[in-house]
Design an enzyme around this catalytic site. Structure first.
Site, PDB file in Angstrom:
ATOM      1  N   TYR A 101       0.827  -1.219   0.000  1.00  0.00           N
ATOM      2  CA  TYR A 101       0.000   0.000   0.000  1.00  0.00           C
ATOM      3  C   TYR A 101       0.862   1.270   0.000  1.00  0.00           C
ATOM      4  CZ  TYR A 101      -4.713   1.961   0.677  1.00  0.00           C
ATOM      5  OH  TYR A 101      -5.925   2.601   0.530  1.00  0.00           O
ATOM      6  N   LYS A 142      -3.618   7.695   3.524  1.00  0.00           N
ATOM      7  CA  LYS A 142      -4.793   7.333   4.339  1.00  0.00           C
ATOM      8  C   LYS A 142      -4.572   7.717   5.809  1.00  0.00           C
ATOM      9  CE  LYS A 142      -7.693   5.573   1.347  1.00  0.00           C
ATOM     10  NZ  LYS A 142      -8.750   6.465   0.829  1.00  0.00           N
TER      11      LYS A 142
HETATM   12  N1  LIG Z   1     -11.560  -0.806  -2.890  1.00  0.00           N
HETATM   13  C1  LIG Z   1     -10.992  -1.005  -1.695  1.00  0.00           C
HETATM   14  O1  LIG Z   1     -10.464  -2.065  -1.396  1.00  0.00           O
HETATM   15  C2  LIG Z   1     -11.033   0.117  -0.686  1.00  0.00           C
HETATM   16  C3  LIG Z   1     -10.839  -0.201   0.671  1.00  0.00           C
HETATM   17  C4  LIG Z   1     -10.859   0.824   1.626  1.00  0.00           C
HETATM   18  C5  LIG Z   1     -11.039   2.136   1.183  1.00  0.00           C
HETATM   19  N2  LIG Z   1     -11.205   2.403  -0.140  1.00  0.00           N
HETATM   20  C6  LIG Z   1     -11.382   3.808  -0.551  1.00  0.00           C
HETATM   21  O2  LIG Z   1     -12.679   3.987  -1.078  1.00  0.00           O
HETATM   22  C7  LIG Z   1     -12.673   5.153  -1.888  1.00  0.00           C
HETATM   23  C8  LIG Z   1     -13.374   4.845  -3.189  1.00  0.00           C
HETATM   24  O3  LIG Z   1     -12.605   3.946  -3.963  1.00  0.00           O
HETATM   25  P1  LIG Z   1     -13.216   2.680  -4.697  1.00  0.00           P
HETATM   26  O4  LIG Z   1     -12.526   1.494  -4.137  1.00  0.00           O
HETATM   27  O5  LIG Z   1     -14.684   2.737  -4.725  1.00  0.00           O
HETATM   28  O6  LIG Z   1     -12.609   2.828  -6.175  1.00  0.00           O
HETATM   29  P2  LIG Z   1     -13.121   3.599  -7.480  1.00  0.00           P
HETATM   30  O7  LIG Z   1     -11.985   3.507  -8.452  1.00  0.00           O
HETATM   31  O8  LIG Z   1     -14.433   3.090  -7.920  1.00  0.00           O
HETATM   32  O9  LIG Z   1     -13.289   5.106  -6.952  1.00  0.00           O
HETATM   33  C9  LIG Z   1     -12.216   6.011  -6.833  1.00  0.00           C
HETATM   34  C10 LIG Z   1     -12.740   7.342  -7.337  1.00  0.00           C
HETATM   35  O10 LIG Z   1     -11.791   8.389  -7.163  1.00  0.00           O
HETATM   36  C11 LIG Z   1     -12.038   9.299  -8.206  1.00  0.00           C
HETATM   37  N3  LIG Z   1     -10.944  10.252  -8.382  1.00  0.00           N
HETATM   38  C12 LIG Z   1      -9.632   9.980  -8.636  1.00  0.00           C
HETATM   39  N4  LIG Z   1      -8.959  11.134  -8.777  1.00  0.00           N
HETATM   40  C13 LIG Z   1      -9.855  12.160  -8.599  1.00  0.00           C
HETATM   41  C14 LIG Z   1      -9.768  13.577  -8.634  1.00  0.00           C
HETATM   42  N5  LIG Z   1      -8.610  14.208  -8.891  1.00  0.00           N
HETATM   43  N6  LIG Z   1     -10.887  14.309  -8.395  1.00  0.00           N
HETATM   44  C15 LIG Z   1     -12.071  13.695  -8.144  1.00  0.00           C
HETATM   45  N7  LIG Z   1     -12.217  12.346  -8.109  1.00  0.00           N
HETATM   46  C16 LIG Z   1     -11.115  11.590  -8.338  1.00  0.00           C
HETATM   47  C17 LIG Z   1     -12.218   8.396  -9.421  1.00  0.00           C
HETATM   48  O11 LIG Z   1     -12.844   9.076 -10.501  1.00  0.00           O
HETATM   49  C18 LIG Z   1     -13.085   7.302  -8.839  1.00  0.00           C
HETATM   50  O12 LIG Z   1     -14.450   7.594  -9.033  1.00  0.00           O
HETATM   51  C19 LIG Z   1     -11.212   5.580  -2.025  1.00  0.00           C
HETATM   52  O13 LIG Z   1     -10.924   6.574  -1.056  1.00  0.00           O
HETATM   53  C20 LIG Z   1     -10.490   4.305  -1.654  1.00  0.00           C
HETATM   54  O14 LIG Z   1      -9.162   4.537  -1.211  1.00  0.00           O
HETATM   55  C21 LIG Z   1     -11.220   1.432  -1.085  1.00  0.00           C
END
Ligand SMILES: NC(=O)c1ccc[n+]([C@@H]2O[C@H](COP(=O)([O-])OP(=O)(O)OC[C@H]3O[C@@H](n4cnc5c(N)ncnc54)[C@H](O)[C@@H]3O)[C@@H](O)[C@H]2O)c1
Length: 255
Positions: free
Chosen positions: A154, A161
């Site tokens: 990570y 984070k």
């Molecule tokens: N998928 C996992 O395993 C997981 C686990 C814990 C936390 N998260 C967190 O959840 C959140 C959503 O991620 P996800 O997993 O749904 O993936 P995802 O790829 O579907 O969503 C990530 C989003 O970030 C947006 N993004 C990136 N750069 C940007 C910018 N400059 N301005 C505006 N938007 C921007 C993208 O367009 C996308 O919609 C993130 O913060 C991620 O770190 C994900």
């Protein structure tokens, strides 16, 4: 309108596919009585197409969280669709490839700066951009991946984070006087575009599948989304600066 979020007006960022955690949040929020405005980044027509899969039509406005103009006129553009906001969902994360997959020692500052700008600082900037539309009782909710530990692949996203978790506490501190809460959901690994961009992500998948006390479904975004809804609702009125783990209990065990 009935449901947990009856009458609430929400701004939901982060939809890019129907696997996005934000898509599940938007869907469940609509099913529970909320009016949803989405923001999209970059591929707007794709986000609009995905938005059509929601139970109700949802307008999409363009927001790149690193674009100061987008943030400066965000409130005016949201006002074209709703007269105020009761909640903001920050579901945004990005780090250049050099920052992930074991690259911690070599990633250049420019790349790390991008990761921190998009994934950490934006939590505050998005909240401030939406603040003119918010009032007491409002809530900001974001998504983290447990940053109390160093994970094998990570790297700088973990640092981003950790910063996000701290930023949420500071937002809670500074917006508390206005009655606005800030909380995070720490989700376990879910197969989204963001997750697939992390080389070695399968290590998380294996660990969770083997060890999470409640078990863990890598393709079910709903538990994390449900927690977001709960934190946006009136059922956590005295909770702020908190992190709710939705990870099958993984964080609680030593493994
Ligand atoms: N998928 C996992 O395993 C997981 C686990 C814990 C936390 N998260 C967190 O959840 C959140 C959503 O991620 P996800 O997993 O749904 O993936 P995802 O790829 O579907 O969503 C990530 C989003 O970030 C947006 N993004 C990136 N750069 C940007 C910018 N400059 N301005 C505006 N938007 C921007 C993208 O367009 C996308 O919609 C993130 O913060 C991620 O770190 C994900």
């Amino acid at each position: 309108m009935s449901g947990l979020l009856a009458g609430k007006r929400l701004l939901v960022t982060g939809v890019i596919t129907d696997a996005s955690i934000a898509f599940s949040v938007a869907k469940l929020a609509q099913e529970n009585g909320a009016q949803v405005v989405l923001t999209g980044y970059g591929r707007l027509s794709l986000v609009e197409r995905i938005a059509k899969r929601l139970p109700e039509p949802a307008p999409v406005i363009e927001v790149d969280v690193t674009n100061t103009e987008h943030l400066a006129n965000l409130a005016d553009r949201v006002r074209e669709h709703v007269d105020g906001l009761d909640g903001v969902v920050h579901s945004i994360g990005f780090a250049p490839q050099s920052c992930l997959g074991g690259g911690f020692l070599d990633a250049p500052w420019e790349d790390v700066a991008t990761a921190l700008h998009v994934s950490t600082y934006s939590y505050k900037s998005l909240a401030m951009a939406a603040l003119p539309l918010m009032s007491a009782g409002g809530a900001v909710v974001g998504l983290t991946f447990d940053a109390t530990k160093a994970w094998p692949v990570y790297d700088w996203m973990g640092v981003a984070k950790a910063g996000l978790e701290s930023a949420s506490r500071y937002l809670a501190l500074h917006l508390g006087k206005q009655g606005i809460r800030s909380n995070l959901v720490a989700a376990g690994p879910l197969r989204t575009i963001a997750a697939k961009s992390i080389p070695g992500f399968d290590q998380f998948e294996d660990a969770w599948t083997e060890r999470a006390p409640l078990g863990w479904n890598l393709t079910d975004q709903e538990p994390a989304a449900r927690a977001c809804l709960a934190l946006l609702s009136d059922w956590f009125p005295a909770t702020t600066g908190e992190i709710v783990h939705v990870d099958g209990g993984y964080h609680a065990i030593g493994a």
